[in-house]
Design an enzyme around this catalytic site. Structure first.
Site, PDB file in Angstrom:
ATOM      1  N   GLY A  67       6.949   5.095  14.256  1.00 50.66           N
ATOM      2  CA  GLY A  67       6.975   5.197  12.797  1.00 50.66           C
ATOM      3  C   GLY A  67       6.669   6.597  12.269  1.00 50.66           C
ATOM      4  N   GLY A  81       0.855  -1.184   0.000  1.00 49.41           N
ATOM      5  CA  GLY A  81       0.000   0.000   0.000  1.00 49.41           C
ATOM      6  C   GLY A  81       0.886   1.227   0.000  1.00 49.41           C
ATOM      7  N   ARG A  82       0.401   2.282   0.658  1.00 50.14           N
ATOM      8  CA  ARG A  82       1.167   3.537   0.678  1.00 50.14           C
ATOM      9  C   ARG A  82       2.563   3.341   1.266  1.00 50.14           C
ATOM     10  NH1 ARG A  82      -4.377   5.392   2.010  1.00 50.14           N
ATOM     11  NH2 ARG A  82      -3.962   4.208   3.884  1.00 50.14           N
ATOM     12  N   ILE A  83       2.637   2.759   2.471  1.00 47.73           N
ATOM     13  CA  ILE A  83       3.943   2.644   3.142  1.00 47.73           C
ATOM     14  C   ILE A  83       4.803   1.572   2.469  1.00 47.73           C
ATOM     15  CG2 ILE A  83       5.121   2.155   5.334  1.00 47.73           C
ATOM     16  CD1 ILE A  83       2.547   3.301   6.732  1.00 47.73           C
ATOM     17  N   SER A 109       0.661  -8.709  -2.043  1.00 53.62           N
ATOM     18  CA  SER A 109      -0.448  -7.859  -1.614  1.00 53.62           C
ATOM     19  C   SER A 109      -1.724  -8.507  -2.094  1.00 53.62           C
ATOM     20  CB  SER A 109      -0.273  -6.457  -2.216  1.00 53.62           C
ATOM     21  OG  SER A 109      -0.754  -5.476  -1.331  1.00 53.62           O
ATOM     22  N   ARG A 110      -2.869  -7.917  -1.735  1.00 60.42           N
ATOM     23  CA  ARG A 110      -4.107  -8.524  -2.222  1.00 60.42           C
ATOM     24  C   ARG A 110      -4.251  -8.337  -3.722  1.00 60.42           C
ATOM     25  NH1 ARG A 110      -8.244  -6.076   2.056  1.00 60.42           N
ATOM     26  NH2 ARG A 110      -7.321  -4.252   1.077  1.00 60.42           N
ATOM     27  N   THR A 111      -3.791  -7.185  -4.211  1.00 60.69           N
ATOM     28  CA  THR A 111      -3.925  -6.896  -5.639  1.00 60.69           C
ATOM     29  C   THR A 111      -2.578  -6.477  -6.213  1.00 60.69           C
ATOM     30  OG1 THR A 111      -4.481  -4.627  -5.085  1.00 60.69           O
ATOM     31  CG2 THR A 111      -6.331  -6.116  -5.457  1.00 60.69           C
ATOM     32  N   GLU A 169       0.552  -4.052  22.966  1.00 63.42           N
ATOM     33  CA  GLU A 169       1.193  -2.830  23.497  1.00 63.42           C
ATOM     34  C   GLU A 169       0.329  -2.250  24.611  1.00 63.42           C
ATOM     35  OE1 GLU A 169       2.015  -0.021  20.327  1.00 63.42           O
ATOM     36  OE2 GLU A 169       2.965  -1.560  19.124  1.00 63.42           O
ATOM     37  N   ALA A 201       4.228  -2.632  11.190  1.00 64.00           N
ATOM     38  CA  ALA A 201       2.782  -2.636  10.918  1.00 64.00           C
ATOM     39  C   ALA A 201       2.004  -2.707  12.239  1.00 64.00           C
ATOM     40  CB  ALA A 201       2.445  -3.779   9.986  1.00 64.00           C
ATOM     41  N   ARG A 202       1.774  -3.923  12.727  1.00 59.44           N
ATOM     42  CA  ARG A 202       1.174  -4.132  14.051  1.00 59.44           C
ATOM     43  C   ARG A 202       1.760  -5.427  14.605  1.00 59.44           C
ATOM     44  NH1 ARG A 202      -0.028   0.427  13.836  1.00 59.44           N
ATOM     45  NH2 ARG A 202      -2.079   1.418  13.976  1.00 59.44           N
ATOM     46  N   HIS A 210       7.176   2.269  18.922  1.00 65.79           N
ATOM     47  CA  HIS A 210       6.079   2.631  18.017  1.00 65.79           C
ATOM     48  C   HIS A 210       6.184   4.107  17.589  1.00 65.79           C
ATOM     49  CE1 HIS A 210       1.725   1.419  16.778  1.00 65.79           C
ATOM     50  NE2 HIS A 210       2.267   2.244  15.904  1.00 65.79           N
TER      51      HIS A 210
HETATM   52  P1  NAP Z   1      -2.514   0.990   3.059  1.00 70.56           P
HETATM   53  O1  NAP Z   1      -2.131   2.020   2.058  1.00 70.56           O
HETATM   54  O2  NAP Z   1      -3.944   0.676   3.240  1.00 70.56           O
HETATM   55  O3  NAP Z   1      -1.687  -0.336   2.727  1.00 70.56           O
HETATM   56  C1  NAP Z   1      -1.950  -1.569   3.259  1.00 70.56           C
HETATM   57  C2  NAP Z   1      -1.747  -2.617   2.173  1.00 70.56           C
HETATM   58  O4  NAP Z   1      -1.910  -3.908   2.766  1.00 70.56           O
HETATM   59  C3  NAP Z   1      -2.743  -2.504   1.042  1.00 70.56           C
HETATM   60  O5  NAP Z   1      -2.063  -2.285  -0.144  1.00 70.56           O
HETATM   61  C4  NAP Z   1      -3.478  -3.838   1.031  1.00 70.56           C
HETATM   62  O6  NAP Z   1      -3.515  -4.470  -0.209  1.00 70.56           O
HETATM   63  C5  NAP Z   1      -2.540  -4.728   1.810  1.00 70.56           C
HETATM   64  N1  NAP Z   1      -3.296  -5.812   2.470  1.00 70.56           N
HETATM   65  C6  NAP Z   1      -4.387  -5.712   3.259  1.00 70.56           C
HETATM   66  N2  NAP Z   1      -4.778  -6.932   3.658  1.00 70.56           N
HETATM   67  C7  NAP Z   1      -3.924  -7.805   3.104  1.00 70.56           C
HETATM   68  C8  NAP Z   1      -3.811  -9.198   3.139  1.00 70.56           C
HETATM   69  N3  NAP Z   1      -4.681  -9.954   3.839  1.00 70.56           N
HETATM   70  N4  NAP Z   1      -2.811  -9.790   2.450  1.00 70.56           N
HETATM   71  C9  NAP Z   1      -1.948  -9.047   1.742  1.00 70.56           C
HETATM   72  N5  NAP Z   1      -1.998  -7.713   1.666  1.00 70.56           N
HETATM   73  C10 NAP Z   1      -2.981  -7.095   2.339  1.00 70.56           C
HETATM   74  O7  NAP Z   1      -1.979   1.415   4.498  1.00 70.56           O
HETATM   75  P2  NAP Z   1      -0.643   2.211   4.881  1.00 70.56           P
HETATM   76  O8  NAP Z   1      -0.938   3.654   4.992  1.00 70.56           O
HETATM   77  O9  NAP Z   1       0.458   1.752   4.001  1.00 70.56           O
HETATM   78  O10 NAP Z   1      -0.427   1.650   6.374  1.00 70.56           O
HETATM   79  C11 NAP Z   1      -0.247   0.270   6.615  1.00 70.56           C
HETATM   80  C12 NAP Z   1      -0.259  -0.049   8.083  1.00 70.56           C
HETATM   81  O11 NAP Z   1       0.947   0.386   8.687  1.00 70.56           O
HETATM   82  C13 NAP Z   1      -1.344   0.654   8.908  1.00 70.56           C
HETATM   83  O12 NAP Z   1      -2.571  -0.023   8.843  1.00 70.56           O
HETATM   84  C14 NAP Z   1      -0.760   0.639  10.302  1.00 70.56           C
HETATM   85  O13 NAP Z   1      -1.178  -0.517  10.996  1.00 70.56           O
HETATM   86  C15 NAP Z   1       0.739   0.579  10.067  1.00 70.56           C
HETATM   87  N6  NAP Z   1       1.422   1.845  10.461  1.00 70.56           N
HETATM   88  C16 NAP Z   1       2.345   1.810  11.449  1.00 70.56           C
HETATM   89  C17 NAP Z   1       3.031   2.960  11.782  1.00 70.56           C
HETATM   90  C18 NAP Z   1       4.043   2.951  12.885  1.00 70.56           C
HETATM   91  O14 NAP Z   1       4.153   3.940  13.592  1.00 70.56           O
HETATM   92  N7  NAP Z   1       4.815   1.916  13.058  1.00 70.56           N
HETATM   93  C19 NAP Z   1       2.769   4.162  11.126  1.00 70.56           C
HETATM   94  C20 NAP Z   1       1.818   4.153  10.113  1.00 70.56           C
HETATM   95  C21 NAP Z   1       1.148   2.986   9.790  1.00 70.56           C
HETATM   96  P3  NAP Z   1      -4.316  -4.065  -1.520  1.00 70.56           P
HETATM   97  O15 NAP Z   1      -3.984  -2.639  -1.804  1.00 70.56           O
HETATM   98  O16 NAP Z   1      -3.695  -4.987  -2.478  1.00 70.56           O
HETATM   99  O17 NAP Z   1      -5.747  -4.282  -1.240  1.00 70.56           O
HETATM  100  C1  GLV Z   2       0.577   4.177  13.471  1.00 73.71           C
HETATM  101  O1  GLV Z   2       0.863   3.077  13.841  1.00 73.71           O
HETATM  102  C2  GLV Z   2      -0.512   4.462  12.621  1.00 73.71           C
HETATM  103  O2  GLV Z   2      -1.279   3.533  12.298  1.00 73.71           O
HETATM  104  O3  GLV Z   2      -0.669   5.646  12.258  1.00 73.71           O
END
Ligand code: NAP
Ligand code: GLV
Ligand code: GLV
Length: 317
Positions: A285, A154-156, A175-177, A265, A235-236, A283
């Site tokens: 990020g 996804g974005r990250i 990824s899913r897609t 956590e 991620a989590r 945590h």
């Molecule tokens: P995002 O853009 O929604 O990206 C998540 C990706 O995961 C999507 O591309 C999705 O795939 C894929 N996905 C979902 N379910 C899946 C599965 N069952 N199998 C394979 N791929 C799957 O979200 P993001 O903004 O990148 O953030 C991702 C996560 O990072 C957040 O939800 C959060 O938990 C974590 N995070 C952590 C921090 C930190 O401080 N450590 C900071 C920010 C975020 P498709 O696009 O293919 O559907």
């Molecule tokens: C951090 O973990 C976030 O999901 O923004």
């Protein structure tokens, strides 16, 4: 209209709320509020601004009489029962995008630290163990030219891929897609999770926590992982089966891990704390000054939009 915030966030956001002349009610202490304290705060609020550490479950949602919107000061929203909020007609918004690069940067900090034993080396120096240059001292793994496996593009995940290109890495992703634009831009190859685990020197997780991704990396997956690989989790915590990861770290199956997120956590498994080949961050990020300011502005603007009867820009449900 009244807005309850479970914690103080940067003023950039508070200003937005005050400009609209909303009543701003901030949990006064510098600690996580208990569930009872959240319930008390949200009881007569029109909006709730929560942190990812606040469980916003049915009980909390049901205790709110006037709630119209929940703004999570995070992109991940696994702390909120979004289905129940939807049922009750409560809008949920989050902070996607503005924290992507900060989180991808921290991911790379963990990759480099884990591969090149940066934190272990720092501890070694402070313990006054340095006797001078040695041919075999603290040998790590190459980052330049390694194969990286991105789980969740996804974005990250994609932002990590862009950085990986600068390190001359071979990029695999699952990824899913499929993401054609990402493939064109970085040369990344779409593979099954099994192939990714088997081939990658560095595995990095970027999926949201959902029913499908809980324990995505479990006992079976650790069997497939390449000997001497590095696992990065920003991620989590619950995406990884923790006991299986600890076993892999002890046996050397995993060379190292870089972890920014933890199972349940704020608790951290004490075994993890005793392992030298784990780099731990609290945590953080998205924890840059600029990113946290942008997140504050974003969540407060969207919450304000809902209260003013407009469509929010970053709606989850
Ligand atoms: P995002 O853009 O929604 O990206 C998540 C990706 O995961 C999507 O591309 C999705 O795939 C894929 N996905 C979902 N379910 C899946 C599965 N069952 N199998 C394979 N791929 C799957 O979200 P993001 O903004 O990148 O953030 C991702 C996560 O990072 C957040 O939800 C959060 O938990 C974590 N995070 C952590 C921090 C930190 O401080 N450590 C900071 C920010 C975020 P498709 O696009 O293919 O559907
Ligand atoms: C951090 O973990 C976030 O999901 O923004
Ligand atoms: C190391 O410091 C070297 O000069 O090779």
């Amino acid at each position: 209209m009244k807005i309850f915030l479970t914690r103080k966030i940067p003023d950039d956001g508070i200003k937005v709320l005050k400009n609209h002349e909303f009543q701003v009610d901030i949990f006064p202490e510098n600690r996580q509020p208990t569930k009872e304290e959240i319930i008390k705060g949200v009881r007569d609020a029109d909006a709730l601004i929560s942190l990812l550490s606040d469980p916003i479950d049915r009980e909390v949602i049901d205790s709110a009489r006037n709630l119209k919107v929940i703004g999570n000061y995070a992109v991940g929203y696994n702390n909120i029962d979004v289905e129940y909020a939807r049922k009750k007609g409560i809008i949920v918004v989050n902070t996607p995008g503005v924290l992507t690069d900060a989180t991808a940067d921290l991911t790379f900090a963990l990759i480099l630290a884990a591969a090149r034993r940066v934190v272990e080396g720092d501890r070694f120096m402070r313990d006054k163990k340095f006797r001078g240059w040695e041919p075999m001292l603290m040998l790590g793994k190459d980052v330049w030219g390694a194969t990286i496996g991105i789980v969740g593009a996804g974005r990250i995940g994609q932002a990590v891929g862009r950085r990986a290109r600068g390190f001359n890495m071979r990029i695999l992703y699952h990824s899913r897609t499929r993401k054609m634009e990402f493939e064109r831009e970085t040369g990344a190859r779409f593979v099954s999770l099994t192939e990714l685990l088997r081939e990658s020197d560095i595995i990095t997780l970027h999926v949201p926590l959902t029913q499908e991704t809980r324990h995505l990396i479990g006992e079976e997956e650790f069997k497939i992982i390449k000997e001497g690989a590095i696992l990065i989790n920003t991620a989590r915590g619950e995406v990884v089966k923790e006991e299986a990861m600890i076993r892999a770290l002890k046996s050397g199956k995993l060379f190292a891990a870089g972890l920014d997120v933890f199972y349940g956590e704020p608790n951290v498994n004490t075994e993890l704390l005793s392992l030298p080949n784990v780099v731990l961050t609290p945590h953080v990020g998205s924890a840059t000054e600029r990113t946290r300011r942008k997140m504050a502005e974003m969540v407060c603007e969207d919450v304000s939009r809902v209260l003013l009867g407009r469509e929010p820009l970053h709606r989850v449900v």
